[in-house]
Design an enzyme around this catalytic site. Structure first.
Site, PDB file in Angstrom:
ATOM      1  N   ASP A   1       0.835  -1.206   0.000  1.00 39.13           N
ATOM      2  CA  ASP A   1       0.000   0.000   0.000  1.00 39.13           C
ATOM      3  C   ASP A   1       0.869   1.256   0.000  1.00 39.13           C
ATOM      4  O   ASP A   1       1.983   1.255   0.523  1.00 39.13           O
ATOM      5  CB  ASP A   1      -0.928  -0.015   1.229  1.00 39.13           C
ATOM      6  CG  ASP A   1      -2.083   0.968   1.073  1.00 39.13           C
ATOM      7  OD1 ASP A   1      -2.368   1.389  -0.067  1.00 39.13           O
ATOM      8  OD2 ASP A   1      -2.698   1.320   2.092  1.00 39.13           O
TER       9      ASP A   1
ATOM     10  N   HIS B   1       2.368   3.393  -9.075  1.00 42.65           N
ATOM     11  CA  HIS B   1       2.148   1.962  -9.356  1.00 42.65           C
ATOM     12  C   HIS B   1       3.327   1.390 -10.141  1.00 42.65           C
ATOM     13  O   HIS B   1       3.760   0.274  -9.893  1.00 42.65           O
ATOM     14  CB  HIS B   1       0.848   1.770 -10.145  1.00 42.65           C
ATOM     15  CG  HIS B   1      -0.382   2.179  -9.373  1.00 42.65           C
ATOM     16  ND1 HIS B   1      -0.562   1.828  -8.053  1.00 42.65           N
ATOM     17  CD2 HIS B   1      -1.475   2.911  -9.723  1.00 42.65           C
ATOM     18  CE1 HIS B   1      -1.729   2.325  -7.633  1.00 42.65           C
ATOM     19  NE2 HIS B   1      -2.293   2.986  -8.623  1.00 42.65           N
TER      20      HIS B   1
ATOM     21  N   ARG C   1     -12.338   2.315  -7.704  1.00 42.64           N
ATOM     22  CA  ARG C   1     -11.451   3.442  -8.082  1.00 42.64           C
ATOM     23  C   ARG C   1     -11.862   4.011  -9.438  1.00 42.64           C
ATOM     24  O   ARG C   1     -12.609   3.369 -10.181  1.00 42.64           O
ATOM     25  CB  ARG C   1     -10.012   2.943  -8.135  1.00 42.64           C
ATOM     26  CG  ARG C   1      -9.534   2.540  -6.764  1.00 42.64           C
ATOM     27  CD  ARG C   1      -8.051   2.373  -6.715  1.00 42.64           C
ATOM     28  NE  ARG C   1      -7.683   2.059  -5.343  1.00 42.64           N
ATOM     29  CZ  ARG C   1      -6.464   2.121  -4.861  1.00 42.64           C
ATOM     30  NH1 ARG C   1      -5.469   2.464  -5.655  1.00 42.64           N
ATOM     31  NH2 ARG C   1      -6.218   1.829  -3.597  1.00 42.64           N
TER      32      ARG C   1
ATOM     33  N   LEU D   1      10.592 -20.633  -4.901  1.00 44.05           N
ATOM     34  CA  LEU D   1       9.645 -19.736  -4.225  1.00 44.05           C
ATOM     35  C   LEU D   1       8.303 -19.809  -4.941  1.00 44.05           C
ATOM     36  O   LEU D   1       8.265 -19.768  -6.174  1.00 44.05           O
ATOM     37  CB  LEU D   1      10.183 -18.295  -4.286  1.00 44.05           C
ATOM     38  CG  LEU D   1       9.237 -17.181  -3.840  1.00 44.05           C
ATOM     39  CD1 LEU D   1       9.101 -17.159  -2.317  1.00 44.05           C
ATOM     40  CD2 LEU D   1       9.737 -15.813  -4.306  1.00 44.05           C
TER      41      LEU D   1
ATOM     42  N   ARG E   1      -4.957  -2.002   8.899  1.00 42.54           N
ATOM     43  CA  ARG E   1      -6.168  -2.789   8.668  1.00 42.54           C
ATOM     44  C   ARG E   1      -5.858  -3.897   7.663  1.00 42.54           C
ATOM     45  O   ARG E   1      -4.838  -3.878   6.997  1.00 42.54           O
ATOM     46  CB  ARG E   1      -7.312  -1.898   8.175  1.00 42.54           C
ATOM     47  CG  ARG E   1      -6.976  -1.055   6.960  1.00 42.54           C
ATOM     48  CD  ARG E   1      -8.164  -0.146   6.573  1.00 42.54           C
ATOM     49  NE  ARG E   1      -7.818   0.742   5.492  1.00 42.54           N
ATOM     50  CZ  ARG E   1      -7.771   2.073   5.577  1.00 42.54           C
ATOM     51  NH1 ARG E   1      -8.054   2.667   6.717  1.00 42.54           N
ATOM     52  NH2 ARG E   1      -7.445   2.796   4.531  1.00 42.54           N
TER      53      ARG E   1
HETATM   54  C1  IPE Z   1      -5.458  -2.761  -0.231  1.00 45.40           C
HETATM   55  O1  IPE Z   1      -5.091  -1.438  -0.442  1.00 45.40           O
HETATM   56  C2  IPE Z   1      -5.493  -3.500  -1.530  1.00 45.40           C
HETATM   57  C3  IPE Z   1      -4.218  -3.679  -2.221  1.00 45.40           C
HETATM   58  C4  IPE Z   1      -3.036  -3.328  -1.805  1.00 45.40           C
HETATM   59  C5  IPE Z   1      -4.329  -4.326  -3.480  1.00 45.40           C
HETATM   60  P1  IPE Z   1      -6.170  -0.267  -0.508  1.00 45.40           P
HETATM   61  O2  IPE Z   1      -5.397   0.978  -0.638  1.00 45.40           O
HETATM   62  O3  IPE Z   1      -7.158  -0.563  -1.561  1.00 45.40           O
HETATM   63  O4  IPE Z   1      -6.844  -0.399   0.920  1.00 45.40           O
HETATM   64  P2  IPE Z   1      -7.875   0.557   1.677  1.00 45.40           P
HETATM   65  O5  IPE Z   1      -9.037   0.747   0.791  1.00 45.40           O
HETATM   66  O6  IPE Z   1      -7.166   1.859   1.936  1.00 45.40           O
HETATM   67  O7  IPE Z   1      -8.198  -0.175   2.928  1.00 45.40           O
HETATM   68  C1  IPE Z   2      -1.564   0.260  -3.364  1.00 43.76           C
HETATM   69  O1  IPE Z   2      -1.334   1.612  -3.393  1.00 43.76           O
HETATM   70  C2  IPE Z   2      -1.801  -0.310  -4.741  1.00 43.76           C
HETATM   71  C3  IPE Z   2      -3.167  -0.795  -4.951  1.00 43.76           C
HETATM   72  C4  IPE Z   2      -4.143  -0.765  -4.116  1.00 43.76           C
HETATM   73  C5  IPE Z   2      -3.420  -1.357  -6.243  1.00 43.76           C
HETATM   74  P1  IPE Z   2      -2.538   2.639  -3.389  1.00 43.76           P
HETATM   75  O2  IPE Z   2      -2.899   2.936  -4.810  1.00 43.76           O
HETATM   76  O3  IPE Z   2      -3.643   2.174  -2.541  1.00 43.76           O
HETATM   77  O4  IPE Z   2      -1.819   3.887  -2.761  1.00 43.76           O
HETATM   78  P2  IPE Z   2      -2.445   4.924  -1.719  1.00 43.76           P
HETATM   79  O5  IPE Z   2      -2.971   4.158  -0.577  1.00 43.76           O
HETATM   80  O6  IPE Z   2      -3.507   5.687  -2.453  1.00 43.76           O
HETATM   81  O7  IPE Z   2      -1.277   5.795  -1.348  1.00 43.76           O
HETATM   82 MG    MG Z   3      -4.090   2.442  -0.568  1.00 41.24          MG
END
Ligand code: IPE
Ligand code: IPE
Ligand code: MG
Length: 264
Positions: free
Chosen positions: A24, A41, A75, A135, A195
């Site tokens: 994340d 990403h 999203r 792995l 979480r």
């Molecule tokens: C969790 O991240 C899902 C992935 C890393 C793929 P999110 O960024 O979507 O989680 P929330 O919505 O903040 O809990």
């Molecule tokens: C995690 O990073 C990647 C995915 C959920 C696909 P985020 O895109 O959720 O990044 P933040 O949480 O917005 O910084």
């Molecule tokens: Mg996120």
């Protein structure tokens, strides 16, 4: 089912056999640099490469990465398309590298929602890397922990209608998404949130949970080492008292010493 922490007490080693990661913070990594989220990403993919290589080197047998959750469809459509496009591109490009490094790739999640061409690419990549013995890299895409439990229950009862009303943990395990892997020993979530976000809610029952504010694109081997050092400092009791854990450990050491003496 290899082992269940709620049915038996597993042997605990210094290196986790299975690490599960919520990657994340990609969006925030980009935002603080004034870059579009997509760049976060892209950099996140580099962190994936680093961590796969580091886990293979350290002797971690299973690494499971959360790449796209069943809730991430909420999203903006451009971001959803970008993420799925990135996944498609990686499936096409990375298979040789995975084969070279003896990595077996598996994808978990609801493939029905991915579209037929992506589902075919996934199957091909899984087949081509099936021999990788170093792995097992599992990528969770269109995955949700609640979906996982429900699909397992439904498929199990379809195969065994006689189990309705007396379904056991042992019956259900093989139908769960990670049915042939040990449960994760260590869970890592980057990006500061504390979480589970509907990740492996069944499988994390006794996992050690490590949260770090570091954003995923900044995650590297040193950060992994920090998580591993924290993991080694935990006392995994699985319901027992600390005294019982210590006693078991000294009995095991004594047993090993006796065996060694016998060999001499
Ligand atoms: C969790 O991240 C899902 C992935 C890393 C793929 P999110 O960024 O979507 O989680 P929330 O919505 O903040 O809990
Ligand atoms: C995690 O990073 C990647 C995915 C959920 C696909 P985020 O895109 O959720 O990044 P933040 O949480 O917005 O910084
Ligand atoms: Mg996120």
């Amino acid at each position: 089912m290899r082992e269940s922490t709620t049915l038996t007490i597993p042997r605990v080693g210094d290196i986790p056999r299975h690490i599960a990661v919520i990657m994340d913070g990609n969006g925030r990594w980009a935002r603080v640099r004034g870059l579009p989220r997509m760049e976060g990403h892209r950099q996140g993919v580099e962190a994936v490469r680093r961590i796969v290589a580091a886990c293979a080197r350290k002797g971690v047998a299973f690494l499971t990465l959360f790449a796209f959750s069943s809730e991430n469809w909420r999203r903006p459509p451009e971001e959803v398309q970008f993420l799925l496009g990135l996944f498609r591109w990686l499936l096409q490009r990375e298979v040789e590298e995975l084969q070279r490094n003896e990595v077996r790739l598996r994808v978990i999640g609801d493939r029905g929602g991915l579209g037929e061409d992506l589902a075919i690419l996934v199957e091909t990549a899984e087949r081509q890397t099936a021999q990788g013995g170093r792995l097992t890299l599992t990528v969770a895409v269109n995955y949700g922990g609640r979906w996982d439990i429900l699909q397992a229950v439904n498929r199990c009862l379809q195969d065994h209608p006689e189990l309705a009303g007396r379904l056991s943990e042992r019956d259900l395990w093989p139908y769960l998404a990670l049915g042939d892997a040990p449960e994760p020993d260590l869970f890592i979530r980057t990006g500061g949130e504390q979480r589970i976000s509907n990740f492996l809610i069944w499988q994390l029952a006794y996992t050690e949970l490590f949260f770090t504010p570091r954003l995923w694109p900044d995650f590297d081997e040193a950060a992994l080492d920090e998580a591993l050092a924290w993991y080694r400092s935990r006392e995994r009791r699985f319901g027992r008292t600390s005294e019982q854990v210590h006693q078991e450990r000294s009995e095991r050491v004594a047993f090993r010493d006796n065996e060694r003496e016998g060999e001499l």
